[in-house]
Write an enzyme that holds these catalytic residues in place. Structure first.
Site, mmCIF file in Angstrom:
data_model
loop_
_atom_site.group_PDB
_atom_site.id
_atom_site.type_symbol
_atom_site.label_atom_id
_atom_site.label_comp_id
_atom_site.label_asym_id
_atom_site.label_seq_id
_atom_site.Cartn_x
_atom_site.Cartn_y
_atom_site.Cartn_z
ATOM 1 N N GLU A 472 -6.482 2.907 -0.936
ATOM 2 C CA GLU A 472 -7.451 3.328 -1.949
ATOM 3 C C GLU A 472 -8.600 2.337 -2.119
ATOM 4 O OE1 GLU A 472 -5.031 6.245 -4.848
ATOM 5 O OE2 GLU A 472 -4.438 4.168 -5.008
ATOM 6 N N GLU A 542 1.303 9.447 0.689
ATOM 7 C CA GLU A 542 1.905 9.543 -0.644
ATOM 8 C C GLU A 542 1.977 11.017 -1.015
ATOM 9 O OE1 GLU A 542 -0.042 7.163 -3.632
ATOM 10 O OE2 GLU A 542 -0.263 5.451 -2.281
#
Length: 992
Positions: A472, A542
């Site tokens: 991220e 994820e």
């Protein structure tokens, strides 16, 4: 001893390191081969005569005001405390635990960080579960400093050797001093930092001083979702070195397959501290090859060709011993032969497609934060194996090296991730952008350093099947540079989900977080709107956010993963809850420690509780990742799918057990990632279910238990319904003219005086919100149904019957419920019919709740034998269960709705003398039994709030599914219920 302390480098963007040694492979040398062979992996760094572990109790001085740190520190005049190393100072009484997800703890103004001034003000675009700009004004927040000191002795004999000190993990940076002089500086919390102490060492006592800052420039690259801890949190090793010591070892393998025969070529690179001879031996599984040569410029490369070896996979973790020997020492490495490559849209290991049954793993413990003992690391690796997890993504940094050694040995694939996340850049400035630093070439050196340290330390491990650039941080030139560095040194594929937020879109594999099932299908079918996801393998780095109750809907993903070759699997978020354990046994999470910003219990999102007790989520994942999948296709025919990539089906024993007592055992030789139809009939008769009357089983099912033939270990248990529940017979429901003794029926409903009565909220249209019922921006749709106003419209009494009509009024909805109570031979038949008069959307639940005294503690039921909801029920089987009320809820760190049981035919409660039974009539009901009411549960924040006030029995027509809405898709439509539909709940109440 006096030290002139550096107070500049940690905040100087031009300084990344000072005198830090180059990155190299992690290994522990021994004097000879026999000594190296005698030690297990978890003891290797502690038992070598050539390596001294300096971990233990160190002197410590905490400076809550950095301005109070003296320019010249005299260690003889400091009043020292004592702390454990490894350890995090927030877990040892200094500062406080501080949990925040995607924000920095200081103003986002790169590369500047707070130095001696107070922190603040801090701007953010979101916080505490809501979106919107805000400015925080922290009080008494500084860039705290911790100073560590230890001593070690060197004899005159030991002084003949040099010494290198290795810090395996220090947050956020390390400023190292020895014997009154500065040694060097390094940042990169989860990367090994090594320094040469030889110029500083002396005979007798040597003093090490370590200055650790709360933040440094590198902290901008470490905005991971976790408690933000500080300190020396991994082992500190002191290595004895001589001119003939091995400094680095590298390996590369090349796989060649011709005419069905596989051979490998192994190249071994050895770097010594000075030129000399190196001897390399490869040994294992009946093979032994040796080569020797002298180094040139301290390095030599030796190779072994035509190796006929056993290949390493997570299913077959065959390892070989690689010995690198010199005149003074022996390094024993465990190596495996495997090839990982991308072939079109397939991810291949040793030429075969693989599906990654993964988990995201943080180094975390509730007692010590980032610090994990070898036993705890081994426990986590073993838990993965026991729960059919074959892949770990090291979110979001390189783990302790021991974890990789254990993954090599046990057989676990690893997606090895760099210590990189800049998530706070998204919310720290307008306009929001993940990639603000990743696009800034001024940060290139720091990005490359993290890729370099990742690769160099972990390059020997066969378990590593992908490198990951971080998490991220958006995309840009710095991520591209990391990719090029890794591909220049390694043939392994490179993963990075953050590329999806840039023009690059993907590196060697496509990757996304928390996509919907529909989006996954579009990628699998090659019709994604993101074209670069259509021409390469795709990994869910994820998915299935396991916060609180859940994850729901995981099976929907795996049906698609197995159906499409491009879908290479994924990693559930995440392995264990992050929380702080206190002396009274209680756990705390974000906001419980006085944090000025926090993200609550968003850190409690694992399939294991902090102490690694499995939650229902662990059972859900274990079931979804089962190696053999069995499906009933009709009659006596079953379809068996082998979900492995390398294990033949005949490695497993399947035991079929029918609910009427039939038993069959067989072996199915189905090939990996293939399915095979089987004719299965009982070959013997086991014990039949002999319960009769209202406890009689009215369904038929078969339960299939799969075990490994070699070990007897059970790997899965699944159940298939062969018939629906038969309706309750006419006898118990024969009408009576009057209600039996011991009951009263009025406008409140059915009352058994002194035994059971309707709860304060007798009709339930919602549940207490689970974490997955709340989305990341603070919406809580189920709470719209809280506190319905109940109005009794009418009560009509007849011969042996009472009809109670009530209206439930809510701000956006209105429902009419007509409940009929009828006297029947076996007790009272209750039928409730619900009609929506106003409103739209989902109806979370339809049930009726009764209260009994706490003494009614014995629970006996026939239904699913564990927590189960519409989209997470297959991990639990229908069975007879006897338990206590406390066993009927789950110990979530933040209390919430839990413990639902689906497909129940009856439940019986008892106080040891009397009994009350609820029996399904025409269809199974869903059951809840709690030691407190839903109204009380709404106000609970921690486990210790769960104080028993009664026994609350809830009989439900349904509850909606769970989903993963806390960070991902909410409950899918097929697990929801439209409030505009009419619903009926019918059950029989009997007592004795």
């Amino acid at each position: 001893m006096r030290y002139e302390l550096d107070k500049v480098d940690y905040a100087d963007a031009r300084v990344l390191e000072v005198n830090r040694l180059p990155g190299r492979s992690y290994f522990v040398p021994y004097p000879d081969r026999a000594a190296a062979d005698a030690v297990a992996s978890e003891r290797r760094r502690y038992d070598s005569p050539l390596v001294r572990c300096l971990s233990g109790e160190w002197d410590f001085r905490f400076y809550p005001r950095p301005a109070e740190l003296p320019d010249v520190l005299d260690t003889d005049s400091v009043t020292w405390d004592r702390v454990a190393v490894p350890g995090c100072w927030q877990f040892q009484g200094y500062d406080r635990p501080f949990y925040v997800n995607l924000r920095y703890q200081f103003p986002f103004d790169p590369p500047r960080i707070p130095t001696t001034e107070p922190v603040g003000p801090v701007f953010s675009l979101m916080g505490e579960g809501s979106v919107g700009p805000r400015v925080y004004h922290p009080v008494d927040e500084y860039n705290f400093v911790g100073v560590y000191r230890t001593v070690f002795g060197l004899s005159s004999h030991e002084m003949a050797s040099g010494h290198v000190v290795s810090f395996l993990g220090v947050a956020s940076c390390i400023d190292l001093y020895c014997n009154g002089r500065r040694v060097g500086y390094a940042e990169g919390s989860h990367n090994t930092a090594e320094f040469n102490l030889t110029p500083f060492q002396r005979v007798g006592e040597n003093e090490l001083l370590v200055v650790v800052r709360r933040w440094c420039t590198g902290s901008y690259l470490e905005c991971q979702d976790m408690f933000r801890n500080n300190g020396i949190f991994r082992d500190v090793l002191l290595r004895e070195v001589t001119l003939s010591s091995v400094w680095d070892v590298s390996t590369s393998v090349r796989r060649e397959e011709r005419a069905g025969r596989v051979r490998y070529r192994l190249c071994v690179g050895v770097t010594l501290l000075d030129d000399g001879e190196a001897r390399v031996t490869l040994r294992g599984h009946g093979l032994e090859r040796t080569a020797a040569a002298s180094t040139h410029d301290r390095r030599v490369e030796l190779s072994f060709d035509g190796l006929d070896v056993r290949e390493w996979t997570a299913e077959t973790p065959a390892l070989y011993d690689l010995y690198v020997e010199t005149a003074s020492e022996c390094v024993r490495c465990r190596v495996g032969f495997r090839e990982v490559r991308v072939d079109g849209r397939r991810l291949l290991v040793n030429g075969r497609p693989v599906k990654l049954h993964g988990i995201n793993h943080h180094d975390t413990t509730p007692e010590a934060g980032y610090a994990m003992t070898p036993a705890q690391i081994e426990r986590d690796a073993l838990l993965c194996k026991r729960h059919n997890i074959d892949t770990i993504r090291t979110s979001h940094y390189p783990p302790d090296p021991l974890l990789l050694e254990l993954c090599d040995e046990l057989g676990v694939y690893v997606i090895d991730e760099a210590d990189l996340e800049t998530h706070g850049a998204l919310v720290g400035r307008v306009p929001p952008s993940h990639g603000r630093l990743t696009r800034d070439a001024r940060w290139r050196e720091r990005y490359l350093d993290r890729a370099d340290r990742l690769f160099e330390r972990d390059k020997l491990h066969p378990c590593v099947i992908m490198w990951s650039l971080g998490n991220e941080s958006g995309g840009g030139c710095n991520a591209d540079a990391m990719y090029e560095l890794l591909r220049s040194r390694s043939g392994l594929p490179v993963h990075y989900e953050g590329a999806i937020h840039s023009r690059r879109r993907a590196y060697d594999v496509g990757s996304e977080m928390y996509p919907t099932v529909e989006r996954v299908i579009s990628v699998g079918e090659g019709r994604s709107s993101v074209r670069r996801l259509n021409d390469r393998p795709y990994v869910l780095c994820e998915y299935a956010h396991a916060m609180g109750v859940g994850p729901g809907g995981i099976e929907d993903y795996w049906r698609q993963i197995y159906a499409h070759e491009a879908l290479a699997g994924g990693c559930v978020w995440e392995m264990a809850d992050h929380a702080v354990l206190h002396e009274d046994g209680g756990y705390t999470y974000g906001g419980d420690h006085g944090e000025w910003e926090h993200d609550g219990n968003f850190c409690c999102d694992g399939i294991f509780y902090p102490d690694r007790t499995p939650s229902t989520g662990a059972r859900v994942v274990r079931h979804a990742y089962r190696p053999l999948r069995v499906r009933h296709v009709g009659g006596d025919f079953f379809m068996v799918f082998n979900a492995t990539s390398f294990t033949p089906g005949d490695a497993f024993l399947l035991r079929f057990e029918w609910s009427d007592g039939g038993v069959a055992e067989l072996v199915c030789d189905v090939d990996p990632l293939r399915q095979q139809s089987l004719l299965v009939r009982p070959t013997e008769q086991g014990a039949a279910d002999e319960d009769e009357g209202l406890r009689r089983n009215r369904m038929r099912w078969v339960t299939v238990t799969v075990t490994r033939r070699e070990t007897g270990e059970e790997v899965s248990r699944e159940q298939m319904a062969l018939s629906e529940m038969a309706p309750l017979g006419a006898g118990p429901l024969e009408r009576r003219a009057a209600f039996p003794e011991g009951c009263e029926v009025g406008e409140k409903g059915l009352v058994l005086p002194g035994v059971m009565a309707p709860a304060a909220e007798p009709l339930l249209l919602t549940r207490v919100s689970t974490d997955n019922d709340r989305d990341p921006v603070g919406n809580r749709p189920l709470e719209e149904f809280y506190d319905a106003r109940r109005e009794v419209v009418g009560v009509v009494r007849g011969e042996g019957s009472v009809v109670v009509t009530t209206r439930l009024v809510l701000p956006r909805h209105q429902f009419l419920c007509i409940t009929t109570y009828e006297a029947v031979a076996a007790g009272v038949l209750v039928t409730a019919r619900l009609h929506c008069e106003r409103g739209r959307g989902d109806l979370p639940r339809f049930g009726m709740c009764y209260r009994l005294d706490p003494s009614w503690d014995e629970v006996d039921y026939l239904g699913r034998n564990g927590e189960s909801y519409r989209d997470m029920c297959e991990q639990a089987q229908v069975a007879r269960v006897s338990c206590r009320v406390e066993d009927m809820t789950e110990p979530n760190i933040r209390p919430q709705e839990s413990g639902n049981r689906m497909d129940c035919q009856y439940v019986r409660l008892s106080d040891g003398e009397r009994r009350v039974q609820i029996t399904a009539v025409s269809r199974p009901f869903e059951l809840g039994v709690k030691p407190y009411s839903d109204e009380e549960l709404r106000g609970m924040l921690h486990r210790e709030d769960e104080v028993r006030t009664g026994t609350y029995l809830t009989v439900q027509a349904f509850q909606m599914g769970i989903g993963t809405g806390s960070c991902g898709p909410a409950t899918r439509p097929e697990y929801r219920f439209d409030c505009r539909e009419d619903y009926e709940l019918s059950y029989l109440v009997s007592w004795e």
